[in-house]
Design an enzyme around this catalytic site. Structure first.
Site, PDB file in Angstrom:
ATOM      1  CE1 TYR A 261      12.078   6.922  -3.090  1.00  0.00           C
ATOM      2  CE2 TYR A 261      13.679   5.484  -2.053  1.00  0.00           C
ATOM      3  CZ  TYR A 261      12.807   6.540  -1.983  1.00  0.00           C
ATOM      4  OH  TYR A 261      12.654   7.217  -0.808  1.00  0.00           O
ATOM      5  CB  SER A 292       4.938   4.307  -2.098  1.00  0.00           C
ATOM      6  OG  SER A 292       4.985   5.416  -1.222  1.00  0.00           O
ATOM      7  CG  ASP A 293      11.455   3.747  -0.341  1.00  0.00           C
ATOM      8  OD1 ASP A 293      11.356   4.435   0.701  1.00  0.00           O
ATOM      9  OD2 ASP A 293      12.487   3.128  -0.620  1.00  0.00           O
ATOM     10  CB  CYS A 294       9.720   8.020   1.963  1.00  0.00           C
ATOM     11  SG  CYS A 294       9.059   6.963   3.282  1.00  0.00           S
ATOM     12  CB  SER A 296       8.738   5.609  -4.478  1.00  0.00           C
ATOM     13  OG  SER A 296       7.587   4.942  -4.049  1.00  0.00           O
TER      14      SER A 296
END
Ligand SMILES: *[C@@H]1O[C@H](CO)[C@@H](O)[C@H](O)[C@H]1NC(C)=O
Length: 589
Positions: A261, A292-294, A296
């Site tokens: 993030y 990606s991070d969730c 992000s």
């Protein structure tokens, strides 16, 4: 029997049959994700031909997909494509230290009520034992495959977390193998090797090293990870933060990396072409996908205002080398990005080629899952006696002896009654930390110690926050009458967690006072056991001669109480493992 009742009973019979069939299909497993041999279409699809090289099959599949279909495959809840016999797929599953139900891809229930819950990673890492880490990975992926076959889990696991735990206040430090780049790198490579158990290009499950990079802050005094910009020199990046990621890709041959993030030097990591295409793919040669991070990708637009328009953020990530979005953002804005000329269909194809290749390496396009390697794994391969024994072994190896002025090990003949005191003395879920699942079963410290001797139990505080000292008197009485006293103190997810960093390193609330008062009242030796992910400054106990021994157990997993008792009574020797290096973490000691 009249005609109508006959028809009614036939209908009933049919309904019953359908019900039985649907239950048995849950029992016998999931239908093929794609290339179902019972589907007439399959024979005509080149991407289903298992004798062709994977890159040829991938190219064939991409050639058949429409642009709207492709765009809906760029996100974690990937759409089904029924006209090509492809089902929907949820990419997000987790297996940090056992199959977890944190992601939407995995759930427990039915034939899979639980899975083996190993110690939290910070504990297992303290064993300094690479073969243990790899073995745990193999066991976790056996259970993951079994649950996949049963329709309860995915094959893509966003674990391990190998961020460097540099700031000891970080709430997620517990998930990591610690602050040392060399150890974290070895942990990453070993655990990934175990999880993926690769044979040639084929994967048992796909692991993912996260969160790339320089991320060790969640929420500290008003600064959160969504706004955090880590300023890091090139040297620090290369020498410290990136070391475990490099080991994960180069030595562990991981199938995925997740970007974070936070920003690094003013750029969101998921939109930085130097970090993604340049380093992960260019230098380390990742054979896999970048996710990606969730949310992000949404965060970089909504929260960080990285670009003026959302389609610019979408384009920036894919151009930088992102292949999959955990979150809906790319499904919504990629089309506009292409129409505005910010992105080409070829860019989208390159991203999809990376994700689909991993799915093919997992066998997801090979038809019947039960006919594949690991197809035999089912409910009876989860929570086996062997797996549970390994969870116990990991806890025993991870527990660290911080102080012993001679009272350990305790003796069952001299210490017949033990006072077991403290807010963590009879806990279960606390022992498995975060990113856990449902454990097979638990042995709390109290239960573990009770197997050796008679126990008297006093919690002392109603929880780890320990905001009151009104129960301390009962604890002192218990200690005064017992032959030995074990205090099980420390933290839990109410103190250190995702979204929650600590502001200091001392024991919370009145815990320190409880330890001191109980040690003073004790008839026999007093042993302090700490449960925590992050380090705790316990100098007061080190210098208190009445506290005769200190153990750090981390979050020791489902068998944690057995392991703690085994160490206390000398069944296992914590001095056998490399405690000294781990002690550096507790610099005040
Ligand atoms: C590492 O762990 C394995 C598996 O539990 C064990 O057999 C081995 O003895 C351990 N190695 C050391 C050095 O303790």
């Amino acid at each position: 029997m009249s005609r109508t009742t006959k028809r009614d009973s036939l209908t009933l019979l049919l309904l019953l049959l359908i019900a039985i069939l649907s239950i048995s299909s849950v029992e016998s497993g999931r239908p093929p994700f794609a290339c179902d041999p019972r589907n007439g279409l399959t024979r005509s699809l080149r991407f289903c031909r298992t004798n062709l090289p994977i890159h040829v099959r991938v190219r064939d599949l991409l050639g058949r997909l429409t642009l709207p279909e492709k765009i809906r495959l760029l996100v974690n809840n990937a759409i089904d494509v029924p006209r090509l016999g492809i089902r929907g797929y949820e990419w997000w599953s987790e297996a940090l230290h056992g199959v977890s139900n944190v992601g939407p891809g995995t759930k427990f229930g039915g034939s899979f009520p639980g899975a083996t819950s190993f110690p939290q990673v910070i504990t297992t890492a303290a064993s300094f034992n690479e073969s243990l880490w790899e073995r745990i990975g193999q066991v976790v992926s056996d259970e993951a495959r079994a649950m996949y076959n049963g329709g309860m889990a995915g094959l893509t696991y966003w674990s391990p977390n190998v961020n460097i735990f540099r700031d000891p206040r970080w709430g997620r430090g517990q998930e990591t193998p610690g602050e040392d780049p060399v150890l974290a790198g070895k942990y990453a490579a070993s655990y990934v090797r175990g999880l993926q158990s690769a044979t040639g290009n084929r994967l048992k499950v796909a692991a993912c090293c996260k969160h790339y990079t320089a991320y060790d802050l969640d929420n500290w005094k008003g600064v959160d990870r969504f706004h955090f910009n880590a300023r890091v020199s090139k040297q620090d990046l290369a020498d410290t933060y990136n070391v475990p990621f490099k080991a994960c890709v180069v030595e562990g041959k991981v199938a995925s990396v997740m970007c974070s993030y936070n920003q690094v030097n003013g750029k969101p990591t998921c939109a930085d072409p130097d970090l993604l295409k340049g380093t992960i793919r260019g230098q380390w040669h990742l054979n896999g996908y970048i996710v990606s991070d969730c949310d992000s990708v949404g965060v970089m637009y909504d929260t960080q205002h990285f670009t003026v328009t959302p389609e610019e953020s979408a384009a920036a990530t894919i151009k930088a080398g992102l292949d999959l979005d955990c979150g809906p953002f790319l499904a919504i804005y990629t089309d506009l990005a292409i129409r505005r000329g910010l992105l080409t269909v070829t860019d989208v194809d390159m991203a999809l080629a990376n994700t689909v290749t991993v799915q093919m390496r997992l066998g997801m396009f090979d038809g019947e899952p039960s006919a594949q390697p690991y197809g035999h794994l089912g409910p009876r391969h989860v929570c086996t006696p062997d797996h549970k024994q390994l969870a116990l072994e990991a806890a025993r190896q991870g527990i660290v002896l911080l102080k012993n002025s001679g009272s350990l090990p305790l003796s069952t003949s001299r210490h017949r009654t033990v006072a077991v005191i403290g807010p963590n003395s009879d806990v279960t879920e606390t022992m498995i930390g975060n990113y856990a699942g449902v454990a097979c079963d638990y042995t709390s410290p109290l239960k573990g110690i009770s197997r050796y001797v008679r126990t008297v139990h006093q919690a002392g505080c109603s929880n780890v926050a320990c905001k009151a000292n009104n129960l301390f008197g009962f604890a002192e009485v218990a200690a005064r009458h017992a032959d030995a006293t074990v205090l099980i103190m420390g933290l839990d997810q109410s103190i250190e967690a995702e979204f929650k960093d600590r502001a200091g390193l001392l024991l919370p609330g009145y815990q320190q006072e409880l330890v001191t008062r109980v040690a003073q009242a004790s008839k026999g030796p007093t042993i302090l056991v700490l449960m925590s992910g992050g380090p705790i400054d316990v100098s007061f106990a080190k210098y208190d001669r009445r506290v005769s021994a200190i153990l750090w157990a981390g979050y020791p997993g489902q068998a944690g109480g057995t392991a703690i008792a085994d160490v206390l009574f000398g069944t296992t020797n914590p001095g056998k493992f490399n405690s000294l290096a781990q002690c550096r973490k507790y610099q005040t000691l």
